[in-house]
Motif scaffolding. Sequence first.
Motif, PDB file in Angstrom:
ATOM      1  N   GLY A   2      -8.699  13.471  -1.485  1.00 53.27           N
ATOM      2  CA  GLY A   2      -7.366  14.042  -1.323  1.00 53.27           C
ATOM      3  C   GLY A   2      -7.247  15.409  -1.979  1.00 53.27           C
TER       4      GLY A   2
ATOM      5  N   ILE B  90      -5.058   5.361  -0.420  1.00 53.36           N
ATOM      6  CA  ILE B  90      -5.035   5.517   1.034  1.00 53.36           C
ATOM      7  C   ILE B  90      -5.141   6.990   1.414  1.00 53.36           C
ATOM      8  CG2 ILE B  90      -3.666   5.132   3.112  1.00 53.36           C
ATOM      9  CD1 ILE B  90      -4.943   2.646   1.856  1.00 53.36           C
ATOM     10  N   ASN B  91      -4.483   7.849   0.626  1.00 50.81           N
ATOM     11  CA  ASN B  91      -4.577   9.284   0.881  1.00 50.81           C
ATOM     12  C   ASN B  91      -6.021   9.760   0.797  1.00 50.81           C
ATOM     13  OD1 ASN B  91      -3.817  12.081   1.125  1.00 50.81           O
ATOM     14  ND2 ASN B  91      -3.972  12.236  -1.090  1.00 50.81           N
ATOM     15  N   ASN B  92      -6.763   9.259  -0.206  1.00 47.92           N
ATOM     16  CA  ASN B  92      -8.165   9.645  -0.352  1.00 47.92           C
ATOM     17  C   ASN B  92      -9.014   9.111   0.798  1.00 47.92           C
ATOM     18  OD1 ASN B  92      -7.775  11.052  -2.779  1.00 47.92           O
ATOM     19  ND2 ASN B  92      -7.933   9.179  -3.981  1.00 47.92           N
TER      20      ASN B  92
ATOM     21  N   LEU C  77      -0.246   2.120  -3.595  1.00 47.33           N
ATOM     22  CA  LEU C  77      -1.621   2.594  -3.402  1.00 47.33           C
ATOM     23  C   LEU C  77      -1.662   3.859  -2.549  1.00 47.33           C
ATOM     24  CD1 LEU C  77      -3.363  -0.849  -2.712  1.00 47.33           C
ATOM     25  CD2 LEU C  77      -3.179   0.368  -4.884  1.00 47.33           C
ATOM     26  N   GLN C  78      -0.666   4.697  -2.722  1.00 46.11           N
ATOM     27  CA  GLN C  78      -0.593   5.897  -1.890  1.00 46.11           C
ATOM     28  C   GLN C  78      -1.796   6.814  -2.116  1.00 46.11           C
ATOM     29  OE1 GLN C  78       3.151   7.908  -2.306  1.00 46.11           O
ATOM     30  NE2 GLN C  78       4.362   6.069  -1.936  1.00 46.11           N
ATOM     31  N   ASN C  79      -2.194   6.982  -3.374  1.00 45.22           N
ATOM     32  CA  ASN C  79      -3.299   7.893  -3.673  1.00 45.22           C
ATOM     33  C   ASN C  79      -4.606   7.391  -3.070  1.00 45.22           C
ATOM     34  OD1 ASN C  79      -1.673   9.648  -5.093  1.00 45.22           O
ATOM     35  ND2 ASN C  79      -2.033   8.631  -7.061  1.00 45.22           N
TER      36      ASN C  79
ATOM     37  N   ARG D 243     -14.038   7.500  -0.346  1.00 39.49           N
ATOM     38  CA  ARG D 243     -12.876   7.747  -1.196  1.00 39.49           C
ATOM     39  C   ARG D 243     -12.991   9.036  -1.991  1.00 39.49           C
ATOM     40  NH1 ARG D 243     -11.019   7.659  -6.120  1.00 39.49           N
ATOM     41  NH2 ARG D 243     -13.121   7.333  -6.917  1.00 39.49           N
TER      42      ARG D 243
ATOM     43  N   SER E 228      -8.174  11.142   3.854  1.00 38.89           N
ATOM     44  CA  SER E 228      -8.743  12.479   3.663  1.00 38.89           C
ATOM     45  C   SER E 228     -10.249  12.475   3.881  1.00 38.89           C
ATOM     46  CB  SER E 228      -8.421  12.990   2.247  1.00 38.89           C
ATOM     47  OG  SER E 228      -7.032  13.099   2.043  1.00 38.89           O
TER      48      SER E 228
ATOM     49  N   ILE F 120       0.832  -1.203   0.000  1.00 36.60           N
ATOM     50  CA  ILE F 120       0.000   0.000   0.000  1.00 36.60           C
ATOM     51  C   ILE F 120       0.866   1.252   0.000  1.00 36.60           C
ATOM     52  CG2 ILE F 120      -1.571   1.352   1.438  1.00 36.60           C
ATOM     53  CD1 ILE F 120      -2.896  -1.284   2.243  1.00 36.60           C
ATOM     54  N   GLY F 121       1.923   1.202   0.814  1.00 34.15           N
ATOM     55  CA  GLY F 121       2.788   2.370   0.899  1.00 34.15           C
ATOM     56  C   GLY F 121       3.500   2.661  -0.410  1.00 34.15           C
ATOM     57  N   LEU F 122       3.732   1.602  -1.207  1.00 35.25           N
ATOM     58  CA  LEU F 122       4.452   1.791  -2.464  1.00 35.25           C
ATOM     59  C   LEU F 122       3.536   2.084  -3.643  1.00 35.25           C
ATOM     60  CD1 LEU F 122       7.098  -1.078  -2.134  1.00 35.25           C
ATOM     61  CD2 LEU F 122       7.427   1.370  -1.743  1.00 35.25           C
TER      62      LEU F 122
END
Length: 321
Positions: free
Chosen positions: A218, A165-167, A161-163, A201, A170, A157-159
């Motif tokens: 986001g 998870i950010n959404n 799916l950042q967008n 999302r 947010s 996820i960190g690599l």
Amino acid sequence: VTEAFFLQAQRSRLAGGLGTRLSFGKMESGLRKILTVLVGVLWLMLFATNLNLYNLLFRVIEHTLTAPHRLGSTTFTLGGVLLFGGIILLTVQAQKYVGYVFGVSDEEFDADDSRKGSWLVAVRLALLAAGLLLATVASGLPVDKIALVLGALGVGIGLGLQNIINNLVSGVILIFERPFQVGDYIEVKGQTGRVKDIGIRASKLTSQAGSEIILPNGDLLANHVINWTLSNNHIRTELPLNLGPDLDLDEARRLISEEILANPHTLHKIAPEILLSGVTTSGYDLKALFWINNIRQEQALKSELLASIYQRLTAAGIVMR
């Protein structure tokens, strides 16, 4: 059963002061599918009982679902996996339709509807969290193994799916910080519209033309958001007027100002400003600046005022061009 759900949803709308009829088609279709599956299972059980096959089938299915399986050092059962997936599936479907229980439909649009708040999104998040916890406990799957899998997924996820998870994060921040609510009229990244839904999302805006604008949460949190209706629905608007030559400019300004103040949808405590924006050989170009009490009626009100000003000036012998 579907009628009972419909009556409950309609009752919640009436209790909340919403008099319009609820569109129940989407939820009715989903309920019919669920009830069809349940009726089909009950019919198969009755059919197997009549053929004296129920006990045999029950033992076979029970053995299949409860037989332990091993994957490395992890022991699990097929029944536990199916139960976990079933609860997750039911939770996802429940959060989609939970708004109908309170008489709120995502499909409806009413330009005069008051702000509903973001409580529905919080309810959906709570349902998802409770469903995940219940599925984990009820399935009997080892919690430590699930935590290990989630930890491994966290790296991916960190690599990658950042967008997403950010959404998601947010969306949670928007729920509790509440810079805007459902029903507010906002402007962000050049897009203007009424907030129709604050999702987990992404959020939806409905423009004045009726199109739906989907914005990731986001972007809403990272960009400047102009909320025209955060504290009230007032907005200052501008109405251009083109008058002919050979007129008393002060008299024309007075008549225009009186006509604006005579409209019940303008703010009377703030006097309108009638400014001269241009002078040509064909006449005068004026600009009327005034406040209205509902931003959603801006275009309709300007049209109404333009017609009434035209009639008033024509009656006074002043020509508009």
